[in-house]
Write a protein that holds these residues in place. Structure first.
Motif, PDB file in Angstrom:
ATOM      1  N   UNK A  81      35.583  51.318  51.454  1.00 35.90           N
ATOM      2  CA  UNK A  81      35.992  51.930  49.968  1.00 35.90           C
ATOM      3  C   UNK A  81      35.270  50.747  49.039  1.00 35.90           C
ATOM      4  N   UNK A  82      34.463  51.112  48.483  1.00 36.21           N
ATOM      5  CA  UNK A  82      33.804  50.295  47.323  1.00 36.21           C
ATOM      6  C   UNK A  82      34.540  50.171  45.855  1.00 36.21           C
ATOM      7  N   UNK A  83      34.935  49.279  45.549  1.00 33.54           N
ATOM      8  CA  UNK A  83      35.567  49.413  44.170  1.00 33.54           C
ATOM      9  C   UNK A  83      34.285  48.873  42.924  1.00 33.54           C
ATOM     10  N   UNK A  84      34.084  49.896  42.372  1.00 28.46           N
ATOM     11  CA  UNK A  84      32.828  49.380  41.199  1.00 28.46           C
ATOM     12  C   UNK A  84      33.384  49.504  39.867  1.00 28.46           C
ATOM     13  N   UNK A  85      33.050  48.433  39.141  1.00 28.34           N
ATOM     14  CA  UNK A  85      33.367  48.384  37.684  1.00 28.34           C
ATOM     15  C   UNK A  85      32.185  48.200  36.841  1.00 28.34           C
ATOM     16  N   UNK A  86      32.126  48.843  35.695  1.00 26.94           N
ATOM     17  CA  UNK A  86      30.977  48.919  34.795  1.00 26.94           C
ATOM     18  C   UNK A  86      31.411  49.407  33.421  1.00 26.94           C
ATOM     19  N   UNK A  87      30.410  49.450  32.598  1.00 29.75           N
ATOM     20  CA  UNK A  87      30.559  49.936  31.201  1.00 29.75           C
ATOM     21  C   UNK A  87      30.707  51.610  31.465  1.00 29.75           C
ATOM     22  N   UNK A 136      41.615  44.011  35.666  1.00 31.15           N
ATOM     23  CA  UNK A 136      41.135  45.188  36.527  1.00 31.15           C
ATOM     24  C   UNK A 136      41.636  45.322  37.875  1.00 31.15           C
ATOM     25  N   UNK A 137      41.879  44.064  38.395  1.00 30.43           N
ATOM     26  CA  UNK A 137      42.532  43.820  39.575  1.00 30.43           C
ATOM     27  C   UNK A 137      43.354  42.725  39.652  1.00 30.43           C
ATOM     28  N   UNK A 138      44.199  42.783  40.574  1.00 31.86           N
ATOM     29  CA  UNK A 138      45.420  41.684  40.777  1.00 31.86           C
ATOM     30  C   UNK A 138      46.135  42.094  41.950  1.00 31.86           C
ATOM     31  N   UNK A 139      45.683  41.327  42.961  1.00 33.83           N
ATOM     32  CA  UNK A 139      46.161  41.405  44.435  1.00 33.83           C
ATOM     33  C   UNK A 139      45.708  40.129  45.086  1.00 33.83           C
ATOM     34  N   UNK A 140      46.931  39.633  45.927  1.00 36.78           N
ATOM     35  CA  UNK A 140      46.531  38.592  46.812  1.00 36.78           C
ATOM     36  C   UNK A 140      46.058  37.406  46.248  1.00 36.78           C
ATOM     37  N   UNK A 141      46.598  37.185  44.894  1.00 34.65           N
ATOM     38  CA  UNK A 141      46.214  36.032  44.313  1.00 34.65           C
ATOM     39  C   UNK A 141      44.688  35.947  43.460  1.00 34.65           C
ATOM     40  N   UNK A 142      44.097  37.095  43.738  1.00 33.89           N
ATOM     41  CA  UNK A 142      42.749  37.421  42.963  1.00 33.89           C
ATOM     42  C   UNK A 142      42.812  38.377  41.891  1.00 33.89           C
ATOM     43  N   UNK A 143      42.402  37.686  40.906  1.00 35.26           N
ATOM     44  CA  UNK A 143      42.778  38.348  39.468  1.00 35.26           C
ATOM     45  C   UNK A 143      41.381  38.368  38.876  1.00 35.26           C
ATOM     46  N   UNK A 181      36.651  36.097  36.877  1.00 36.21           N
ATOM     47  CA  UNK A 181      37.460  35.972  37.981  1.00 36.21           C
ATOM     48  C   UNK A 181      38.264  34.934  38.165  1.00 36.21           C
ATOM     49  N   UNK A 182      39.644  34.992  38.467  1.00 31.92           N
ATOM     50  CA  UNK A 182      40.662  33.814  38.729  1.00 31.92           C
ATOM     51  C   UNK A 182      41.141  33.861  40.350  1.00 31.92           C
ATOM     52  N   UNK A 183      41.201  32.796  40.707  1.00 31.51           N
ATOM     53  CA  UNK A 183      41.850  32.592  42.273  1.00 31.51           C
ATOM     54  C   UNK A 183      41.899  31.103  42.564  1.00 31.51           C
TER      55      UNK A 183
END
Length: 308
Positions: free
Chosen positions: A112-118, A175-182, A200-202
């Motif tokens: 499953x590819x999570x794709x984000x864009x405008x 957009x995404x916040x899981x396992x310390x990855x934001x 991207x924060x981690x």
């Protein structure tokens, strides 16, 4: 006795080597897959891979030529599952089918590819072309009736979760916040092309990607990039009046880049998406940035690896 003494002296060295081999990978690492723009200049088009705890997880843009650079970097694709598209110009998404196929054949398991864009934008005038949304682009490429629809079950079951980010996103949105990855985003501004700025924060580190933005996007970049460990800014134009006037309605000039990097207190600044004009006048560009920003400054090259 001499042999014992030598062995004793080697113990600290052997211990340090063993420690280095077992040291934890950096929380975030950036690999430049494409450092160029739309011209055929020997650089691949804009694209970056992001490693999270040493594992390639994220792709930011997919410019032409990045497929080959990905192979040269010898990055394992088995866990790459997030694609961040700053905007849908060809020099930023032209390699998308090839990269998706490379991911599809990397594993026999469902993907499953999570794709984000405008989000899309309607034409302003009759003779203008519409900009499709990211969701529509993925449908045109990989949907059941898409140009590359066969990839959905070519090697492994492949599905897409697509999120369109509207131009009305004026404050950073998670957009995404899981396992310390934001991963956060805010709308940029690239004249008539819908654009997105990503952070991207981690693990206490962060990467911020400006994408292509004009001066109307600078306030958004400042809002999302505060105290970022590494600020990646696309560098296409020289300071006025040394580039064609129309380009200043699309891109950020070096002096403006320096002002923004200083304002957000960027730990490092990476100049990416380099045009031949900028590449050919590095001293002038760097001098303009240094009027405001005194931190580490790096010029992107295909294959460069950088840790914030």
């Amino acid at each position: 006795m001499k042999l014992l003494r030598r062995a004793f002296l080697l113990l600290p060295l052997l211990a340090s080597v063993a420690q280095a081999q077992t040291a934890a990978p950096p929380a975030l690492e950036l690999v430049v897959l494409g450092s160029g723009g739309p011209g055929a200049t020997g650089r691949a088009g804009s694209s970056h891979a992001v490693l999270v705890d040493g594992v390639p997880r994220i792709l930011v843009d997919a410019g032409p030529g990045s497929f080959a650079r990905l192979g040269e970097a010898k990055l394992a694709l088995g866990q790459l599952d997030i694609l961040l598209l700053t905007h849908l110009h060809a020099d930023h998404v032209g390699e998308l089918p090839g990269l998706v196929k490379a991911r599809a054949v990397s594993s026999g398991r469902p993907i499953t590819l999570k794709i984000f864009g405008p989000a899309g934008q309607k034409a302003r005038q009759r003779d203008d072309a519409d900009f499709p949304s990211t969701r529509r682009l993925v449908e045109l490429l990989f949907g059941k009736q898409g140009a590359f629809g066969y990839l959905r079950d070519f090697s492994a079951p492949l599905s897409f979760q697509v999120t369109d980010i509207p131009a009305s996103t004026r404050q950073p949105r998670v957009l995404l916040d899981e396992g310390g990855l934001r991963i956060s985003a805010i709308a940029g501004h690239h004249r008539d092309a819908p654009a997105v700025i990503y952070r991207i924060d981690h693990g206490g580190k962060s990467l911020t990607f400006s994408g292509d933005i004009d001066p109307q996007g600078h306030a958004a970049l400042r809002r999302i990039a505060a105290d970022t460990s590494l600020l990646v800014v696309n560098s296409v134009v020289l300071d006025p009046p040394d580039s064609p006037p129309v380009l200043y309605t699309l891109h950020t000039a070096p002096t403006q880049t320096g002002e923004i990097a200083a304002d957000v207190r960027a730990g490092q600044l990476l100049l990416a998406h380099l045009s031949p004009a900028v590449d050919g006048r590095r001293e002038a560009v760097q001098a303009a940035i240094r009027q405001h920003y005194a931190g580490p400054l790096v010029w992107a090259e295909d294959g460069l690896r950088i840790t914030p």
